[in-house]
Scaffold this motif. Structure first.
Motif, short mmCIF file in Angstrom:
data_model
loop_
_atom_site.label_atom_id
_atom_site.label_comp_id
_atom_site.label_asym_id
_atom_site.label_seq_id
_atom_site.Cartn_x
_atom_site.Cartn_y
_atom_site.Cartn_z
N PHE A 96 16.90 38.76 9.95
CA PHE A 96 16.23 38.76 11.25
C PHE A 96 17.19 39.13 12.37
CE2 PHE A 96 12.66 35.99 9.58
CZ PHE A 96 11.66 36.89 9.92
N VAL A 97 18.39 38.58 12.35
CA VAL A 97 19.36 38.89 13.41
C VAL A 97 19.72 40.37 13.38
CG1 VAL A 97 21.75 38.50 14.16
CG2 VAL A 97 20.29 36.55 13.55
N PHE A 98 19.91 40.91 12.19
CA PHE A 98 20.23 42.34 12.05
C PHE A 98 19.08 43.20 12.56
CE2 PHE A 98 20.34 46.24 9.34
CZ PHE A 98 21.51 46.78 9.86
N ALA A 99 17.85 42.83 12.19
CA ALA A 99 16.68 43.60 12.63
C ALA A 99 16.52 43.55 14.14
CB ALA A 99 15.42 43.07 11.93
N ASP A 159 29.93 46.07 20.78
CA ASP A 159 31.25 46.47 20.32
C ASP A 159 31.31 46.23 18.80
OD1 ASP A 159 34.37 46.74 20.88
OD2 ASP A 159 34.06 44.98 19.59
N PRO A 160 31.94 47.13 18.03
CA PRO A 160 31.96 46.98 16.56
C PRO A 160 32.43 45.61 16.08
CG PRO A 160 32.78 49.14 17.18
CD PRO A 160 32.58 48.38 18.46
N GLN A 161 33.45 45.06 16.74
CA GLN A 161 33.94 43.74 16.30
C GLN A 161 32.93 42.64 16.59
OE1 GLN A 161 37.98 43.13 17.86
NE2 GLN A 161 38.66 43.58 15.78
N LEU A 162 32.28 42.71 17.75
CA LEU A 162 31.26 41.71 18.07
C LEU A 162 30.04 41.88 17.16
CD1 LEU A 162 31.28 41.42 21.97
CD2 LEU A 162 32.10 39.77 20.29
N ARG A 163 29.69 43.11 16.83
CA ARG A 163 28.57 43.34 15.90
C ARG A 163 28.87 42.71 14.55
NH1 ARG A 163 28.16 48.49 16.51
NH2 ARG A 163 29.45 49.12 14.75
N THR A 164 30.09 42.90 14.07
CA THR A 164 30.48 42.30 12.80
C THR A 164 30.47 40.78 12.90
OG1 THR A 164 31.87 44.20 12.25
CG2 THR A 164 32.33 42.15 11.09
N GLY A 165 30.99 40.25 14.03
CA GLY A 165 30.99 38.81 14.24
C GLY A 165 29.59 38.23 14.25
N LEU A 166 28.65 38.95 14.85
CA LEU A 166 27.25 38.50 14.90
C LEU A 166 26.65 38.43 13.49
CD1 LEU A 166 24.63 37.81 16.43
CD2 LEU A 166 24.24 40.28 16.68
#
Length: 314
Positions: free
Chosen positions: A241-244, A258-265
């Motif tokens: 759900f979070v990814f969608a 930001d790529p790092q924040l996206r990965t962290g999420l």
């Protein structure tokens, strides 16, 4: 794959050592609660204060991250609540089904994981997560769980009472203090930074050790079905759900993370459930199934997080 195991094995080795230490009688479960009190009241607040207070406000307030995490978590919470209703669970039980599927162990497991994978944004990710968890998910759970347990109080009064409790929450105190420093532009003295850093770093291994020591055994029968369902929702539905939602927000015109924040999420959404979930559930008679959810999600997330880290090529 070896690089992935180099990240996940130390984390879950600390959890396993905590479990073994309690089983062997080296420590008691009461000792583990003392350790979690240290982490909750001192280590994590210092880390949050330092991570937020040494950043510019524009780096801290990140609407795309907060929106993706909040909306994805609320959708997952709704799935858990709906499933609990159809399964015939009590009002409080449904609230904990929802929280069990959507509440992440951002502090005791997530932060040590971020330190190994994304050290430059580990504190920021924790701060953003704490905003959503403490200001949205936990109040929602309390409002729903206490909907009939305290009928003489209105929901507005219960929400106000929760707001008062929040002012005594060390994590939010550390976060708000950091925000004040960030907004004011104050440069923290070296002695303050070093002291806060010492307390912050002390919490990572201690938190994981304490989580392991608090893990209990597995239930049977109908409770087991509930535990496995809620655990599957946490480890599979929540990240999905979070990814969608993250993709949908970008499609609607919000800036990409930001790529790092996206990965962290994504890593945050795949974390096991709150380690304090059984404590929260105890007054409502839901401690046993929620303790089992903590056990299952913590153990199984070794595999799910390893797969996710490999997919993210970390």
């Amino acid at each position: 794959m070896l690089s992935v195991l180099a990240i996940t094995v130390p984390i879950y080795a600390c959890v396993a050592v905590g479990q073994i230490a309690v089983r062997r009688g080296m420590f008691s479960k009461g000792d583990m609660r003392v350790l979690t009190t240290f982490v909750f009241n001192l280590s994590l607040p210092c880390m949050l204060f330092l991570a937020i207070g040494t950043r510019h406000l524009s780096d801290i307030v990140n609407p795309p991250y907060l929106a993706a995490y909040a909306i994805g978590s609320l959708l997952t919470f709704a799935i858990g609540w709906t499933w609990g209703r159809r399964a015939g669970h009590s009002t409080a039980g449904r609230a904990f089904d929802g929280l069990g599927m959507s509440g992440c162990n951002s502090g005791f497991v997530g932060y040590p994981l971020m330190l190994l994978t994304l050290p430059s944004v580990a504190g920021l990710v924790l701060g953003l997560n704490m905003l959503v968890e403490n200001l949205i998910l936990l109040p929602l759970m309390f409002l729903l769980a206490e909907g009939r347990a305290d009928a003489q109080l209105s929901r507005a009064q219960r929400l106000r009472d929760y707001g008062v409790r929040l002012t005594r929450n060390p994590l939010l105190v550390g976060l708000v203090a950091g925000l004040i420093v960030s907004v004011s532009g104050i440069v923290l003295p070296d002695i303050v930074v070093r002291t806060a850093d010492l307390f912050g770093r002390a919490g990572a291994a201690v938190a994981l050790f304490a989580v392991g020591g608090l893990l209990g055994g597995m239930p049977r029968g109908r409770i087991l079905v509930r535990v496995l369902t809620v655990s599957a929702g946490k480890l599979l539905l929540h990240p999905a759900f979070v990814f969608a939602v993250m993709l949908a927000l970008v499609a609607l015109g919000l800036p990409s993370l930001d790529p790092q924040l996206r990965t962290g999420l994504l890593l945050t959404a795949a974390l096991p459930v709150f380690s304090i979930l059984p404590v929260l559930a105890h007054p409502y008679g839901e401690a046993e199934p929620m303790a089992a959810v903590m056990l299952v999600t913590t153990a199984t997330s070794f595999l799910t997080l390893s797969v996710l880290l490999a997919a993210l090529e970390l």
